[in-house]
Scaffold this motif. Sequence first.
Motif, mmCIF file in Angstrom:
data_model
loop_
_atom_site.group_PDB
_atom_site.id
_atom_site.type_symbol
_atom_site.label_atom_id
_atom_site.label_comp_id
_atom_site.label_asym_id
_atom_site.label_seq_id
_atom_site.Cartn_x
_atom_site.Cartn_y
_atom_site.Cartn_z
ATOM 1 N N THR A 62 -13.480 -5.096 -29.627
ATOM 2 C CA THR A 62 -13.921 -3.772 -28.748
ATOM 3 C C THR A 62 -14.502 -3.721 -27.443
ATOM 4 O OG1 THR A 62 -16.188 -5.807 -28.325
ATOM 5 C CG2 THR A 62 -15.554 -4.583 -31.066
ATOM 6 N N GLY A 122 -22.473 5.906 -36.230
ATOM 7 C CA GLY A 122 -23.095 6.039 -36.715
ATOM 8 C C GLY A 122 -24.374 4.660 -36.789
ATOM 9 N N PRO A 123 -25.290 3.993 -37.154
ATOM 10 C CA PRO A 123 -26.607 2.909 -36.455
ATOM 11 C C PRO A 123 -25.865 1.991 -36.113
ATOM 12 C CG PRO A 123 -27.339 4.259 -38.261
ATOM 13 C CD PRO A 123 -25.759 4.838 -38.806
ATOM 14 N N ASP A 124 -25.192 1.517 -36.780
ATOM 15 C CA ASP A 124 -24.049 0.125 -36.620
ATOM 16 C C ASP A 124 -23.024 0.346 -34.752
ATOM 17 O OD1 ASP A 124 -25.158 -1.057 -38.729
ATOM 18 O OD2 ASP A 124 -23.376 -0.704 -39.688
ATOM 19 N N ARG A 125 -22.868 1.439 -35.195
ATOM 20 C CA ARG A 125 -22.490 1.693 -33.201
ATOM 21 C C ARG A 125 -22.740 1.969 -32.291
ATOM 22 N NH1 ARG A 125 -17.691 6.835 -33.437
ATOM 23 N NH2 ARG A 125 -17.000 5.734 -30.706
ATOM 24 N N ASP A 160 -26.082 1.069 -32.121
ATOM 25 C CA ASP A 160 -26.809 -0.545 -31.902
ATOM 26 C C ASP A 160 -25.518 -1.528 -31.446
ATOM 27 O OD1 ASP A 160 -29.265 0.735 -32.345
ATOM 28 O OD2 ASP A 160 -29.293 -0.315 -34.641
ATOM 29 N N THR A 161 -24.339 -1.116 -31.345
ATOM 30 C CA THR A 161 -23.395 -1.502 -30.374
ATOM 31 C C THR A 161 -24.053 -1.038 -28.929
ATOM 32 O OG1 THR A 161 -21.873 -2.043 -32.011
ATOM 33 C CG2 THR A 161 -20.783 -2.221 -29.922
ATOM 34 N N LYS A 213 -31.897 -1.513 -26.881
ATOM 35 C CA LYS A 213 -32.385 -1.655 -28.643
ATOM 36 C C LYS A 213 -34.222 -1.735 -27.491
ATOM 37 C CE LYS A 213 -30.024 -3.728 -31.823
ATOM 38 N NZ LYS A 213 -28.944 -4.920 -32.808
ATOM 39 N N PRO A 235 -34.178 4.566 -39.850
ATOM 40 C CA PRO A 235 -32.800 5.579 -40.041
ATOM 41 C C PRO A 235 -32.586 5.904 -40.970
ATOM 42 C CG PRO A 235 -33.771 3.510 -42.018
ATOM 43 C CD PRO A 235 -34.770 4.035 -40.853
ATOM 44 N N THR A 270 -30.678 10.077 -39.122
ATOM 45 C CA THR A 270 -30.231 10.577 -37.978
ATOM 46 C C THR A 270 -29.586 11.881 -37.863
ATOM 47 O OG1 THR A 270 -28.220 9.120 -37.859
ATOM 48 C CG2 THR A 270 -27.708 11.071 -37.139
#
Length: 425
Positions: A5, A21-24, A26-27, A31, A37, A39
Amino acid sequence: MSPETLVPDTSTPATDTSNFGPDRFDTYVMKTYGRFPLTLERGEGCRVWDNSGQEYLDFVAGIATCTLGHAHPALVEAVTQQIQKLHHVSNLYYIPEQGQLAEWLVKHSCADRAFFCNSGAEANEAAIKLARKYANTVLEVEQPVILTAKASFHGRTLATVTATGQPKYQKGFSPLVPGFEYVPYNDIAALENAIGDIDEGNRRVCAIMLEALQGEGGVRPGDLDYFLRVRKICDEIGILLILDEVQVGVGRTGKLWGYENLGIEPDIFTSAKGLAGGIPIGAMLCKDSCNVFEPGNHASTFGGNPFACASALAVLDTLETEDILTNVIARGEQLRKNLRAIANQYTNLFIDVRGWGLINGMEINAESEFTSIDIVKAAMAEGLLMVPAGPKVLRFVPPLIVSADEVEAASQKLGDAIAKLVNSI
Ligand SMILES: Cc1ncc(COP(=O)(O)O)c(C=O)c1O
């Protein structure tokens, strides 16, 4: 993070955000915020659309920031023209847009001069530095104290988070900046006692820093009598009154500046949020009588650049030419009437509706099982965006151009959301 990654994704250009998206998100992003949730992808006026095409009425406006709503033609034209001409130059040189903005602000306020920066916290930092220099040089006090109010909010830099009278924002960041003490808001006896106690030692109060209406602290308007007395005390003992107008300034209360609701003038005031309608800018304004800054005392790389100042000028010009303050007063009255009708329907749930112009709050009963977040989420499901002001207050800060129909639609959505929430238990 696994080694693969860490390999940069070169398959899509850096400017392509369509798959973020939220997952990418938050990576990669720290935070520091609790995010809903959602966009948001585009906006027009008081409406915004998320990335699935769902429409929302925006009664958040970037938290009291998008003065003219989204994609307003006057702001679009100003930023387009300015970016094609000259967007940034250093304060090593004269910047006509900055001068023109300062002149507009001075001619439309009690101040004589302006300093520009990029945010509310920075504007308050500038005010704090100016008050300290005034204390050091004019009052000849080496250990000056600035009194601020409990439940206030002044920003997240170290000095402004210290000025903020809410321990929850300060926890974990000690040592805080010395020279701040806190008094209950709207309580003149407590203020007089604090000044007396502090002035007995080798320290001295040099300034009182307040919001005309506490925004983050629960949408609590200042009392007229309190502020008149505060002004008198400052005059009598020769200290400065600083007003943080970051959330309530630029027409939000139906007056251009929040202090106009209180019949007083501050020595120093700060502005940010709505000043350029969502383009980052901050300003610290003061009277000549306390302007002790000299060249080299304070600076900001981006502060007052042509782009930000041209944007602010477009916002202010539109406020004036379209008589938007009249709309703020009328829509504010309409909204409070509707919110009171809802509160009267749910007397166990709501205990107060209050505000000025288009900054309004609805307080939830402390005994109720529902928090402001619960109601904000329920309203979001109905297509209305709102923001909490603490755990038990709903805050309504729509764009100042909101229409009567939009206020009706928002009230309807809120009513529907509350009915569903209450019926769900
Ligand atoms: C009254 C007040 N002062 C200062 C600030 C800090 O502004 P910024 O987030 O632009 O630094 C805020 C932000 O909410 C505010 O409401």
